[in-house]
Design a protein around this motif. Structure first.
Motif, PDB file in Angstrom:
ATOM      1  N   UNK A 157      11.703  -4.585   6.147  1.00 30.08           N
ATOM      2  CA  UNK A 157      10.615  -6.034   6.091  1.00 30.08           C
ATOM      3  C   UNK A 157       8.832  -5.616   6.054  1.00 30.08           C
ATOM      4  N   UNK A 158       9.037  -4.133   6.702  1.00 34.25           N
ATOM      5  CA  UNK A 158       7.201  -4.311   6.640  1.00 34.25           C
ATOM      6  C   UNK A 158       6.396  -4.093   5.542  1.00 34.25           C
ATOM      7  N   UNK A 159       7.899  -3.861   4.483  1.00 36.12           N
ATOM      8  CA  UNK A 159       7.534  -2.897   3.183  1.00 36.12           C
ATOM      9  C   UNK A 159       5.969  -3.670   2.427  1.00 36.12           C
ATOM     10  N   UNK A 160       6.529  -5.417   2.237  1.00 35.37           N
ATOM     11  CA  UNK A 160       4.839  -6.175   1.994  1.00 35.37           C
ATOM     12  C   UNK A 160       3.972  -5.851   2.478  1.00 35.37           C
ATOM     13  N   UNK A 161       3.603  -5.970   3.711  1.00 40.35           N
ATOM     14  CA  UNK A 161       2.884  -5.176   4.684  1.00 40.35           C
ATOM     15  C   UNK A 161       2.234  -4.309   3.834  1.00 40.35           C
ATOM     16  N   UNK A 162       2.115  -3.371   4.275  1.00 40.96           N
ATOM     17  CA  UNK A 162       1.644  -1.917   3.469  1.00 40.96           C
ATOM     18  C   UNK A 162       1.669  -1.381   2.080  1.00 40.96           C
ATOM     19  N   UNK A 163       1.842  -2.749   1.256  1.00 41.52           N
ATOM     20  CA  UNK A 163       1.559  -2.723  -0.639  1.00 41.52           C
ATOM     21  C   UNK A 163       0.652  -3.589   0.289  1.00 41.52           C
ATOM     22  N   UNK A 164       0.490  -4.812   0.810  1.00 43.50           N
ATOM     23  CA  UNK A 164      -1.176  -5.440   0.586  1.00 43.50           C
ATOM     24  C   UNK A 164      -1.842  -4.656   1.476  1.00 43.50           C
ATOM     25  N   UNK A 165      -1.743  -3.333   2.111  1.00 42.86           N
ATOM     26  CA  UNK A 165      -2.537  -2.787   3.102  1.00 42.86           C
ATOM     27  C   UNK A 165      -3.283  -2.015   1.790  1.00 42.86           C
ATOM     28  N   UNK A 166      -1.631  -1.509   0.810  1.00 36.69           N
ATOM     29  CA  UNK A 166      -2.273  -0.245  -0.190  1.00 36.69           C
ATOM     30  C   UNK A 166      -3.756  -1.515  -1.121  1.00 36.69           C
ATOM     31  N   UNK A 167      -3.588  -2.175  -1.684  1.00 39.14           N
ATOM     32  CA  UNK A 167      -4.178  -3.105  -2.527  1.00 39.14           C
ATOM     33  C   UNK A 167      -5.640  -3.213  -1.719  1.00 39.14           C
ATOM     34  N   UNK A 168      -5.573  -3.865  -0.069  1.00 37.50           N
ATOM     35  CA  UNK A 168      -6.549  -3.764   0.799  1.00 37.50           C
ATOM     36  C   UNK A 168      -7.211  -2.452   0.839  1.00 37.50           C
TER      37      UNK A 168
ATOM     38  N   UNK B 148      -2.802   8.108   2.145  1.00 38.32           N
ATOM     39  CA  UNK B 148      -1.560   8.814   1.490  1.00 38.32           C
ATOM     40  C   UNK B 148      -0.147   8.164   2.215  1.00 38.32           C
ATOM     41  N   UNK B 149      -0.438   8.587   3.903  1.00 36.20           N
ATOM     42  CA  UNK B 149       0.629   7.515   4.633  1.00 36.20           C
ATOM     43  C   UNK B 149       0.666   6.219   3.782  1.00 36.20           C
ATOM     44  N   UNK B 150      -0.017   5.296   3.882  1.00 32.75           N
ATOM     45  CA  UNK B 150      -0.100   4.182   3.703  1.00 32.75           C
ATOM     46  C   UNK B 150       0.800   3.688   2.533  1.00 32.75           C
ATOM     47  N   UNK B 151       0.121   4.656   1.300  1.00 27.40           N
ATOM     48  CA  UNK B 151       1.110   4.513   0.360  1.00 27.40           C
ATOM     49  C   UNK B 151       2.699   4.675   0.484  1.00 27.40           C
ATOM     50  N   UNK B 152       2.883   5.916   1.635  1.00 27.29           N
ATOM     51  CA  UNK B 152       4.210   6.601   1.392  1.00 27.29           C
ATOM     52  C   UNK B 152       5.602   5.479   1.647  1.00 27.29           C
ATOM     53  N   UNK B 153       4.620   4.895   3.416  1.00 27.96           N
ATOM     54  CA  UNK B 153       5.150   3.168   3.703  1.00 27.96           C
ATOM     55  C   UNK B 153       5.772   2.632   2.795  1.00 27.96           C
ATOM     56  N   UNK B 154       5.027   1.768   1.771  1.00 27.90           N
ATOM     57  CA  UNK B 154       4.685   1.111   1.048  1.00 27.90           C
ATOM     58  C   UNK B 154       5.741   1.580  -0.274  1.00 27.90           C
ATOM     59  N   UNK B 155       5.721   2.373  -0.545  1.00 26.74           N
ATOM     60  CA  UNK B 155       6.731   2.594  -1.591  1.00 26.74           C
ATOM     61  C   UNK B 155       8.043   3.168  -1.450  1.00 26.74           C
ATOM     62  N   UNK B 156       7.989   3.619  -0.142  1.00 28.67           N
ATOM     63  CA  UNK B 156       9.139   4.500   0.475  1.00 28.67           C
ATOM     64  C   UNK B 156      10.414   3.421   1.100  1.00 28.67           C
ATOM     65  N   UNK B 157       9.675   2.376   1.519  1.00 29.48           N
ATOM     66  CA  UNK B 157      10.101   1.443   2.494  1.00 29.48           C
ATOM     67  C   UNK B 157      10.455   0.293   1.075  1.00 29.48           C
ATOM     68  N   UNK B 158       9.669   0.328   0.554  1.00 31.26           N
ATOM     69  CA  UNK B 158      10.154  -0.563  -0.323  1.00 31.26           C
ATOM     70  C   UNK B 158      11.846  -0.336  -1.627  1.00 31.26           C
ATOM     71  N   UNK B 159      12.289   0.726  -1.416  1.00 34.18           N
ATOM     72  CA  UNK B 159      13.235   1.416  -1.997  1.00 34.18           C
ATOM     73  C   UNK B 159      14.234   0.914  -1.804  1.00 34.18           C
ATOM     74  N   UNK B 160      14.917   1.206  -0.327  1.00 32.78           N
ATOM     75  CA  UNK B 160      16.256   0.693   0.680  1.00 32.78           C
ATOM     76  C   UNK B 160      16.406  -1.254   0.131  1.00 32.78           C
TER      77      UNK B 160
END
Length: 483
Positions: A375-386, A94-106
């Motif tokens: 800049x880490x948003x992409x990393x956490x998106x990949x982590x979510x899919x992984x 859940x925290x990974x998902x939060x990082x992935x999408x919240x960091x994608x917003x700005x």
């Protein structure tokens, strides 16, 4: 649980979900935001990174489709982890998902302001000084953040309608430029097309070139995500076990086709040096095709950016809503308004977005800090899919059959985490951040996940009763089919 806390059910048709999945990837905005950086690393072979990455995301889309058929839920990824792997696992996810999408917003809000000011300048409405102003960029970005909350607060169906209007606008303009580009192609060939642009063995034959490809694939990860929105909207879908996942695959394939057509034409008709240094390579290409109408491309990019903004927020609002409903987040995150929309989650998210924008204005040091974090948003998106693929691997290796998923799941896990690792190694090339610094940032941002793991004992997995009834029917069908 009180009935008022449920999302509005059975409102989204597959003809709503497909535009949502397509628009959430934001093809026009993605090209404008990412293609310049891709060309700067790989030159005319930049499209190869998309071609190589696409099968991995296609595998992910099949995995999410299968998981959604097993258990549709507003929490999607974190719910599957919690249900099939354990509450601590799902709580961390859940925290990974939060990082992935919240960091994608700005990173969406900032360009929304930039592209809007650029359009106003091209139309002669504002001066060059205002267009270049960081202050006005942030103010216009804040306007878009507030505007994006309106369709979200009105509910899933109005959000789908807003999205469809903006997507049609985006695709009509982009298609018009593509047609004009093809018509004028014989007179505007700057770089001769080569099939090697799509795949060249030279990029994997040596370590330096392979690392360049890997660096570009990290960027590509940010332009091949978003299609998974249909999984997070499953509780609002008319056929939650059937349509979510399928529409995501269609959306992903549609965007991939758009990239395969648009990127080579841009490369043929625009100097590589111009693309690689441009903050908006689509506008640069448009200036070579029909110089007097670049402002039209700005409208397409703004439409794409705006819809991407509220759809990214849509995903996160459903995840926060589900977590509030189940006790992983405070219960007020699960509050639903009269339109069946998780209003508390949306309002809190919008306030947080605005706060980030205002903080960035206070100091260049804070701005630099946020740039590094974002800049880490992409990393956490990949982590979510992984992590989703890891969940899938665990599920299907315990079952008979499902050989396709037994094959693609471990491949996807390995590939996603390999790309993350290579992204860290290449962080200086991709993000301008030393590898060790970037690794420390990623680890530090994951640490709060421990807090959510500690709350996992308070979590009660909650699935709407009508979803449970449908799940029983699906399980019965699977048992009948296995006989």
């Amino acid at each position: 649980m009180e009935e008022a806390k449920w999302l509005k059910r059975e409102v989204l048709h597959i003809l709503d979900l497909i535009p949502l999945s397509t628009s959430s990837v934001a093809p026009t905005f993605s090209i404008a935001a990412a293609y310049g950086s891709m060309v700067a690393i790989m030159g005319s072979n930049a499209i190869m990174a998309v071609v190589v990455s696409f099968p991995l995301f296609l595998f992910s889309s099949f995995i999410l489709r299968k998981l959604n058929r097993k258990s549709p839920h507003a929490g999607a990824s974190y719910h599957w982890g919690m249900k099939f792997m354990g509450k601590k696992y799902g709580s961390f996810q859940f925290w990974v998902v939060t990082l992935a999408y919240f960091l994608s917003l700005p990173p969406i809000i900032i360009p929304a302001g930039e592209y809007t000011l650029d359009l106003l300048y091209r139309l002669g409405i504002i001066t060059r000084m205002i267009e270049m102003s960081v202050f006005w960029d942030s103010i216009v970005g804040i306007f878009w953040a507030i505007f994006a909350s309106i369709p979200l607060l009105l509910g899933a169906k109005p959000t789908a309608r807003f999205t469809e209007v903006f997507l049609v606008m985006e695709l009509i303009i982009l298609s018009s430029f593509i047609v004009l580009g093809l018509i004028s192609l014989p007179e505007h060939v700057i770089n001769q097309f080569s099939w090697n642009w799509l795949f060249s063995i030279s990029w994997i034959s040596s370590l330096p070139t392979f690392l360049g490809l890997a660096a570009t694939m990290v960027i590509v990860a940010t332009i091949l995500d978003g299609w998974e929105i249909d999984s997070y909207s499953s509780e609002e879908s008319k056929k939650p076990h059937k349509w979510p996942g399928t529409s995501g695959i269609i959306g992903l394939v549609s965007v991939f086709i758009i990239y395969l057509i648009t990127m080579p034409i841009m490369t043929i008709e625009t100097p590589i040096s111009a693309l690689s240094v441009s903050v908006d390579p689509l506008a640069r290409w448009a200036s070579y095709v029909i110089p007097g109408f670049v402002w039209l491309m700005d409208i397409a990019v703004i439409a794409s950016t705006a819809s991407s903004l509220w759809l990214t927020a849509y995903i996160l609002s459903r995840a926060w809503y589900a977590a509030g409903r189940e006790g992983l987040m405070p219960s007020f995150f699960s509050k639903v308004n009269k339109y069946g929309s998780p209003s508390s989650a949306i309002i809190i998210m919008t306030i947080a977005e605005i706060a980030v924008q205002l903080l960035e204005l206070t100091s260049p040091t804070i701005l630099s800090f946020f740039v590094i974090m974002l800049s880490a948003a992409g990393t956490f998106l990949l982590m979510e899919f992984g992590i989703d693929a890891l969940t899938s691997t665990f599920i299907f290796f315990k079952q008979r059959g499902n050989w396709f998923y037994k094959l693609i799941s471990p491949i996807t896990v390995t590939a996603m985490f390999l790309i993350i690792s290579l992204g860290i190694v290449n962080s200086a090339t991709v993000f301008g951040i030393p590898s060790l610094n970037y690794l420390i940032i990623v680890i530090a941002m994951l640490i709060p996940g421990i807090y959510f793991m500690s709350r996992s004992n308070k979590v009660k997995i909650i699935i709407p009763s009508y979803i449970l009834n449908l799940e029983k029917q699906e399980m019965h069908k699977e048992q009948e089919n296995s006989k």
